[in-house]
Structure formats: C-alpha cells, structure tokens
Design a protein around this motif. Structure first.
Motif, short mmCIF file in Angstrom:
data_model
loop_
_atom_site.label_atom_id
_atom_site.label_comp_id
_atom_site.label_asym_id
_atom_site.label_seq_id
_atom_site.Cartn_x
_atom_site.Cartn_y
_atom_site.Cartn_z
N GLN A 2 30.83 -21.55 11.45
CA GLN A 2 29.54 -21.06 10.98
C GLN A 2 28.48 -21.49 11.99
OE1 GLN A 2 28.34 -21.47 7.02
NE2 GLN A 2 30.37 -21.26 6.15
N ARG A 3 27.86 -20.53 12.65
CA ARG A 3 26.96 -20.87 13.74
C ARG A 3 25.70 -21.57 13.26
NH1 ARG A 3 27.54 -15.74 17.90
NH2 ARG A 3 29.81 -15.76 17.97
N LYS A 4 25.41 -21.46 11.96
CA LYS A 4 24.26 -22.18 11.44
C LYS A 4 24.50 -23.69 11.45
CE LYS A 4 22.79 -18.48 8.32
NZ LYS A 4 22.56 -18.10 6.92
N GLU A 5 25.75 -24.09 11.38
CA GLU A 5 26.08 -25.52 11.30
C GLU A 5 26.19 -26.08 12.72
OE1 GLU A 5 25.83 -26.26 8.30
OE2 GLU A 5 26.08 -24.24 7.50
N LYS A 6 25.03 -26.18 13.42
CA LYS A 6 25.07 -26.61 14.82
C LYS A 6 25.48 -28.07 14.96
CE LYS A 6 21.82 -23.31 16.84
NZ LYS A 6 21.69 -22.44 15.67
N HIS A 7 25.28 -28.89 13.92
CA HIS A 7 25.73 -30.27 14.01
C HIS A 7 27.25 -30.34 14.17
CE1 HIS A 7 25.10 -28.94 9.87
NE2 HIS A 7 26.19 -29.61 9.54
N ALA A 8 27.95 -29.43 13.48
CA ALA A 8 29.41 -29.39 13.64
C ALA A 8 29.78 -29.03 15.07
CB ALA A 8 30.01 -28.38 12.67
N LEU A 9 29.05 -28.09 15.67
CA LEU A 9 29.31 -27.69 17.05
C LEU A 9 29.06 -28.86 18.01
CD1 LEU A 9 29.85 -25.49 19.19
CD2 LEU A 9 27.42 -24.97 19.13
N PHE A 10 27.92 -29.54 17.83
CA PHE A 10 27.59 -30.67 18.73
C PHE A 10 28.62 -31.79 18.58
CE2 PHE A 10 23.03 -29.12 18.38
CZ PHE A 10 23.05 -28.54 19.63
N TRP A 11 28.95 -32.16 17.32
CA TRP A 11 29.93 -33.23 17.12
C TRP A 11 31.29 -32.85 17.70
CZ3 TRP A 11 28.22 -34.00 11.38
CH2 TRP A 11 27.14 -34.88 11.33
N GLY A 12 31.66 -31.59 17.49
CA GLY A 12 32.95 -31.14 18.02
C GLY A 12 33.01 -31.21 19.53
N VAL A 13 31.94 -30.77 20.20
CA VAL A 13 31.88 -30.84 21.66
C VAL A 13 31.93 -32.29 22.12
CG1 VAL A 13 30.38 -30.42 23.65
CG2 VAL A 13 30.71 -28.64 21.95
N GLY A 14 31.19 -33.15 21.40
CA GLY A 14 31.20 -34.56 21.77
C GLY A 14 32.58 -35.18 21.70
N GLN A 15 33.28 -34.92 20.60
CA GLN A 15 34.61 -35.50 20.44
C GLN A 15 35.59 -34.93 21.46
OE1 GLN A 15 35.44 -38.02 18.43
NE2 GLN A 15 37.48 -37.96 19.36
N LEU A 16 35.53 -33.62 21.71
CA LEU A 16 36.45 -32.99 22.67
C LEU A 16 36.26 -33.53 24.08
CD1 LEU A 16 36.47 -29.26 21.52
CD2 LEU A 16 38.42 -30.82 21.58
N THR A 17 34.98 -33.67 24.49
CA THR A 17 34.74 -34.16 25.86
C THR A 17 35.18 -35.61 26.01
OG1 THR A 17 32.46 -34.64 25.20
CG2 THR A 17 32.87 -32.56 26.33
N VAL A 18 34.96 -36.45 24.99
CA VAL A 18 35.42 -37.85 25.07
C VAL A 18 36.95 -37.90 25.17
CG1 VAL A 18 35.60 -40.00 23.77
CG2 VAL A 18 33.41 -38.81 23.92
N MET A 19 37.60 -37.11 24.34
CA MET A 19 39.07 -37.08 24.40
C MET A 19 39.56 -36.53 25.73
SD MET A 19 39.90 -35.75 20.54
CE MET A 19 41.65 -35.61 20.89
N SER A 20 38.88 -35.50 26.25
CA SER A 20 39.27 -34.93 27.54
C SER A 20 39.14 -35.96 28.65
CB SER A 20 38.42 -33.71 27.87
OG SER A 20 38.58 -32.72 26.88
N GLY A 21 38.02 -36.73 28.64
CA GLY A 21 37.84 -37.77 29.66
C GLY A 21 38.93 -38.83 29.57
N SER A 22 39.28 -39.22 28.32
CA SER A 22 40.32 -40.23 28.14
C SER A 22 41.66 -39.75 28.68
CB SER A 22 40.45 -40.59 26.66
OG SER A 22 39.23 -41.09 26.16
N VAL A 23 42.02 -38.49 28.36
CA VAL A 23 43.30 -37.95 28.82
C VAL A 23 43.36 -37.88 30.33
CG1 VAL A 23 44.71 -35.86 28.85
CG2 VAL A 23 43.72 -36.66 26.69
N VAL A 24 42.26 -37.38 30.95
CA VAL A 24 42.25 -37.25 32.43
C VAL A 24 42.34 -38.62 33.09
CG1 VAL A 24 40.81 -36.58 34.39
CG2 VAL A 24 41.05 -35.05 32.43
N TRP A 25 41.65 -39.61 32.53
CA TRP A 25 41.68 -40.95 33.14
C TRP A 25 43.07 -41.56 33.01
CZ3 TRP A 25 39.17 -43.46 36.59
CH2 TRP A 25 39.35 -44.84 36.73
N LEU A 26 43.69 -41.45 31.84
CA LEU A 26 45.02 -42.04 31.64
C LEU A 26 46.09 -41.30 32.42
CD1 LEU A 26 44.89 -42.78 27.80
CD2 LEU A 26 44.70 -44.42 29.66
N ALA A 27 45.86 -40.01 32.72
CA ALA A 27 46.87 -39.27 33.50
C ALA A 27 46.96 -39.75 34.93
CB ALA A 27 46.53 -37.78 33.46
#
Length: 740
Positions: A2-27
């Motif tokens: 739901q595009r009205k729920e921008k907090h969900a979008l921001f939180w989701g992007v935040g969590q994905l980027t943190v996880m992506s950084g962790s995976v790339v660093w550990l690789a």
C-alpha cells in the motif's frame, strides 16, 4: 503493497540495505574487492539508517518535505565519511556499523514509545536490538561472532514482526475510525449470527455503552424479540441467487431498556477467507416515521374537526360491512348536512365557520356510542356509522339517533358573541336493505339527505327506491352525451397557475365544460362519472387533448408561447392501448414541445391496474411529458405513490389550503407536504388559493405554484390571453408583501 504506508517502505528499504551490506561484507573477496566492499557497506549502512529514521518520522507524523529533500545529500555525505574512515582501518567496519545502527535503533525505539502507548512493546524491541548492537560492537571478536549473529537475528525477527504489526494496526485503526465515523449503525455478523465488527453508533442505537460490548454477542442477544430461526432465515437471503443488494427492511426494534426504535436495515454480503458474512447498516428512521405518521394522519383525519375524513370513512365502513356480513348483523349510515351553513361563512368568515364545524362535530360525537364512527365528509357534511346492530333493528336505531342529532343541533350555537341557529338534514341508509357496499350506502344516504332538505330542512328520511332520481338523471345524461362531441356542445376554459414568488403565469389547467342542447349547462361532477361508467370518457378525453394542444398552437407568438398546459386524464384513457401514440401525435400535429404538456392523474387512476399505469407513465416520461398527482393528501395511499411512480408535480388539495391561515394544524400539514416534496425534487402546486394571505403563507413555505380564485377563475382562451398580457405588462409584487 500500500503506497500510502510509506513508513513500511522506508523500514523495508532500511532493513534490506543493512542485510545486503552484511552479506556483501561476510562474502569477502569472493564477491567484491575490499575497496569496493568498503564503499558498498558504507552506503548500505547510511541508507539503512536513513530508512529507519524516515520510517519512524513518517509513522509518528513528523516527516517533512524539506527533510526528504535533504535525505539524498545526507546519505552521500555520511556514506563518504564512513568510506574514508573504514579505508584507513577496515577493522572498524563491523563494530562501527553495529554501533551506528544500534544508535539509530535506540533513537527509533524511544520515538515510538513517546508517540503512542500501543507501540511501546515495538519501541522496547527496537531499543533492545539497538542496545544489543552497541554491546556487541564494543566487544566484537571472532569468538562471539556466532553469538552476535544468533542474537541479532532473533531481535531482527522480533522487530520486523513488530513493524509489520504496526503497519497492519494503523490500517485497522484507519478502517475502524472510518466505521465509527459513520452516522448510521454498522455491524458485521457471521453465518451463526455472532457479531464480528460493530461501530459506536450501532452500540448507542441498541442501548449499549460501547462497540466492544457487542463483539461476540449473538444478534438475538441484541434484539429481545428476535429468534435464532429468524436470524438464520435473514442470513439465508444472502445465499439466494439473483438477489439485488442491499437488501432493505424496516422494523420496530425492542431494545434492552424496553424502548422502541424504528430502523431501516440495509444488508449486503461480504466474503472473507472463503466465509460469507453479512454487513448490516442500521438507520434510525424515527424522524422519517414521524413525518410519515403526520402525513398518514393528514390523509385520514379532517384538519378542522379532528375526526375521520371521507377517505378514512370509506375504509372504516367497508370493514364494518365485512364484519356485519360475517356475523349476520346490520349497519346504519347517517348522512348529515348542516342547513344554511354557507350563510355563516358569508356573514362571519371562514374562521367562524370552522369553529361552528368543530363545535357541531363535538356535539355529534357526544351523542354517539363508543363503537360508532363520526367523520366529516366534506364542507358542512358529516357521516355517522352505527355498526354491529341486531337484525331488523338498524332503521329504528338510526331514526332514534337522527332525532337526537336534530334536537341537539336545534339548540343553536354561540358564535362570535352571536346566537346562531343551525338545523340538520339527515338521510339514512341501512345495510343490507339499501346496499351491500360502502359506496352504495353512502350514495343512498346522500340521496335521502337531499330529499330531507327538499322536505323542509331539519328533517330525517330513510332511503327508498322512489328517491333514486340520481340514477334516472345519470341515464338522461348518458343519452345526452351521445353525439354531444359532434354537436360541438363541449368547450374548454382555462385557469391560470402562477409562480408563487414572481407572479408569472407559467402554467394553465384546461377544464372541460358542457352546455347541452337538451339539458342546458351540466356541471362536470354530473357528467364525468356518467362518461366514465359508459366508456364515453375515452373519446371525450381525446377531444380535450386535441383541443388543448390546438389552443396552445394558437397562442404561439404570444405571451403564452411557452406556458405548460395541464389536462386531467382518467384511468380509462391510460388503459387505452393507443393513448401514448395519441399524445405524441397531438404534440407533433400542433408543433408543441413535450414539456409544454402535463397530465394530471388522481389517486384512483394510480390504484387501478398499477402495473399497466407504471408502464404507460414510463413511456410518457420518455416522451418528455410531465406527470402530476392531483388532490394530493386526500388519500393515505398517496404516500406510497411517491416512491412507486416517478412524478413531476404534486397538487396540494384545496381542503388543506383553505385552513392554513386560521388552523395551525392545517398550516403544519401543508408545510410537511411541501418539505417532503422538496426533498423528493417535486414541483408543488397549491389548489384553491382564495386569499392573499393564503398565497403569502404558501410562498414563504416554498410552494412553487399557486392556483385558485385569488389568481383567476377559469376563463375563456381570449380572456386568459388578456390576463397574461396584463401580468406581463406589470411587475407583480411578491405575495409575501401582502398583509396576512
């Protein structure tokens, strides 16, 4: 999602980027060289922190447009700073990332705790996750890496579940607030009858303190008179094929406190997870019912005397005759006319006449038994029904009662400080000797009353066959009607209908008159019923239609060029298969626009063969011809016609208009009719306007048009044209300027 729920979008992007950084660093170097990994992880960290910050700010309603515009430059600057720090010493990547993210999570958790109590657990979870990150960052070494990963994963799962719950809770709260904001009661029940959702308005309507008290209750617990079988039967209607929604019902509900509540129920189906539910709106129709009751009373109760009117009398008499037929009993009808009543009106005014009618009615009522029925039949005429009489006793009972009435009327009345002497002439008809239906008995009693007047007034007579001159008169009229059209004995007169505010002549009503070569002038109330009974009304109605349209064509290029002409139409005409074609041809032949013609129908026309009438009216509406209901308010059934038939105009009966200056009850009833007409988008015409005071009151009430002797009597076409020219040549003052 739901595009009205921008907090969900921001939180989701935040969590994905943190996880992506962790995976790339550990690789390690298997994925990217060290320098590129440092850049990637730095910017993932800054984007992740920005996502948590923006999501939290948006969720608590503090995110501003200017802050969003500065997010990209801020991410670039912070990413560059982290990149430069980690390039100088890459050992700080893991603890630095954990510490930075931990601080952001601590900040987010504290903001959520402070903003909303129900998100305190989510805030504490985020703060615990942030604190764990800081703790691990302070003492991170390879030995505790696995422990850090497990603990961090658990807290991540908990915090993400909390974030999902927060988003879902916001959506649920939004819809709950929407439901609670409805002005009507609302609930959702399942197949078994249990309430799943309800709003606060529903709780108040049903006598509960709040909506939460309704959840989980069976609908039978809400409505004491409702059985489970009735509740199940209602639900089964939603499973039937071809049902039109919403399903509308009206009911009088008995609430827990013992009060009654009239409601309209609007039900619609609702499917969730494959299960059928029922959405029900509860509309409080108390005010609507009060207005309906007021109009119903107006249709049954005479506004002057407070007793039954003629229409209610007919219904009551039919019921009494049915009871008498079933029980082998008799019934008597007394038709009472106050002699020389017109002199009272002419000498003392209508207000004094109304006072005399009220006093006479109360005096009559005091002479009757509790089971007897009194009604004002019209003008100065009353009818008394004496029901449930033993066989062979009706005539004696009726004559005794009539003698008491004549004696009571003979005592005179005190009116306007004058002693008024009024006598009564009474005609009597008895069931079953003089007729088996209400119309026949009333007609026979009426005939007997006129014979009593001829006998010298203040008399009573029982009907007998020798009095049946009216029938003979009908036969004479029927014979004279044959050939009257061909002999040009009929002609039309026209009565003006003016705009109540401007005084402009906008409509005229065509009225039929007959000057018979055999009988002389014959009034419409004598020949129209005979024409209807004989079938002559169809050719007569066709003649009126053609003549009225031809006259409109003659008025072209004059001040009457665009007026609307209305003509009365009988049930016989509507039933004729070629009626719509006749109307269309008359308009085309005379070059008239359909909006210039309006057909006036009475309630009797609508009653007879309602399905066919609806079909014909639909064709006339498609043609563009207006439809008017004449004499509105004189029959209670007219209320249903307003929804069943699509009408353009209501004509308020003169019986209500004549008393609006002096009777608060009549004034209120007319006001209610006008308000109802406005709400339905109908044009309103007041008939029988005889004084400037009546016109002024009607204008202030919002009545659109006025018709009556105060405006103009029925006149010839040439006189009407002169009347219209005179109106057009001067600016009439609004009726509200007249003194009342």
């Amino acid at each position: 999602m739901q595009r009205k729920e921008k907090h969900a979008l921001f939180w989701g992007v935040g969590q994905l980027t943190v996880m992506s950084g962790s995976v790339v660093w550990l690789a390690g170097d298997y994925l990217l060289p060290l320098q590129w990994r440092l850049y990637f992880c730095a910017f993932c960290l800054t984007i992740g922190m920005a996502g948590y910050w923006a999501g939290t700010q948006f969720f608590i309603g503090r995110l501003r447009e200017i802050q969003i515009r500065w997010m990209v430059p801020g991410i670039l600057i912070a990413g560059a700073i982290f990149s430069s720090l980690w390039t100088s010493d890459n050992n700080w990547v893991a603890p630095g990332s954990g510490a930075a993210l931990g601080l952001m999570l601590l900040w987010s958790g504290s903001r959520l705790i402070g903003a909303e109590n129900r998100y305190r657990l989510l805030g504490l979870t985020l703060m615990a996750r942030g604190g764990f990150n800081l703790l691990v960052a302070a003492a991170l070494n390879p030995d505790v890496l696995v422990m850090w990963f497990i603990g961090s994963s658990i807290l991540k799962v908990l915090s993400m579940l909390g974030l999902v719950y927060a988003v879902q809770d916001e959506i649920q709260q939004r819809y709950a607030r929407t439901i609670d904001s409805l002005s009507h009661g609302f609930l959702i029940r399942d197949r078994r009858g249990y309430v799943q959702v309800a709003n606060e308005r529903c709780a108040r309507l049903l006598g509960f303190n709040n909506a939460q008290e309704l959840i989980g209750l069976h609908v039978c617990d809400l409505l004491p008179n409702l059985t489970r079988d009735m509740a199940d039967q209602y639900f089964r209607r939603f499973e039937a094929e071809g049902v039109q929604y919403p399903i509308s019902d009206t009911a009088i509900m008995r609430l827990r406190n013992g009060n009654s509540l009239p409601v309209e129920l609007l039900g619609s189906p609702y499917i969730e997870r494959g299960q059928l539910f029922c959405l029900v709106q509860l509309l409080d129709i108390s005010e609507r019912k009060k207005k309906d009751d007021l109009l119903y009373q107006a249709a049954r109760i005479d506004p002057v005397t407070g007793f039954f009117n003629r229409h209610a009398l007919s219904t009551q008499l039919a019921q009494e005759l049915a009871h008498a037929a079933a029980a082998g009993r008799e019934c008597a009808v007394l038709f009472i006319d106050l002699d020389k009543f017109k002199r009272v009106n002419d000498s003392f005014g209508h207000a004094a006449g109304d006072e005399l009618l009220r006093t006479a009615a109360n005096r009559l009522h005091g002479l009757l038994r509790p089971c007897d029925v009194l009604s004002r039949f019209g003008g100065d005429e009353f009818i008394v029904i004496i029901p449930d009489l033993a066989p062979n006793s009706a005539e004696q009972m009726a004559t005794d009662c009539a003698a008491e009435i004549i004696k009571a009327m003979g005592r005179g009345f005190e009116l306007s400080y004058h002693a008024i002497s009024v006598t009564a002439s009474i005609g009597i008809a008895c069931y079953p000797n003089h007729g088996g239906d209400s119309d026949t008995l009333i007609r026979c009693a009426d005939i007997a009353m006129y014979e009593a007047k001829k006998a010298g007034r203040g008399e009573q007579l029982i009907f007998n066959d020798a009095m049946n001159a009216a029938t003979k008169d009908g036969l004479v009229i029927d014979g004279a009607l044959r050939g009257a059209i061909e002999a040009n004995e009929f002609y039309l007169v026209y009565q003006a209908i003016t705009n109540s505010h401007t005084g402009k002549l906008t409509k005229v009503e065509a009225l039929l008159r007959w000057n018979s070569s055999l009988l002389g002038p014959v009034s419409p109330d004598r020949f129209i019923p005979v024409a209807e009974d004989s079938g002559m009304i169809i050719p007569l109605g066709t003649w009126v239609l053609d003549q009225a349209c031809r006259q409109m064509a003659h008025w072209k290029q004059s001040v009457l060029d665009d007026v609307t002409i209305s003509i009365n139409v009988s049930a016989w005409q509507l039933a004729a298969p070629d009626f719509v074609a006749l109307v269309s041809q008359a308009l085309i032949r005379n070059g008239l626009s359909p909006h210039q013609l309006e057909l006036e129908l009475t309630e009797r026309v609508l009653i007879e063969d309602a399905a066919n009438v609806q079909a014909v009216l639909a064709q006339l509406r498609a043609l563009g011809v207006g439809i008017s209901l004449d004499d509105f308010g004189t029959g209670y059934s007219s209320l249903s016609y307003l929804t069943q038939f699509h009408l353009n105009t209501l004509k308020i009966d003169r019986a209500f208009v004549m008393d609006i200056e002096h009777s608060e009850r009549s004034n209120n009833l007319v006001h209610a009719i006008i308000a109802m007409g406005h709400s339905l988008g109908l044009q309103l015409v007041a008939e029988g306007v005889e004084t400037a005071g009546q016109a002024a009151i009607l204008e202030k009430m919002g009545c659109h048009y006025l018709q009556g002797y105060h405006i103009s009597r029925p006149i010839s076409p040439d006189e009407l044209l002169r009347f219209a020219d005179d109106r057009a040549g001067r600016a009439p003052a609004p009726y509200s300027d007249y003194a009342i």
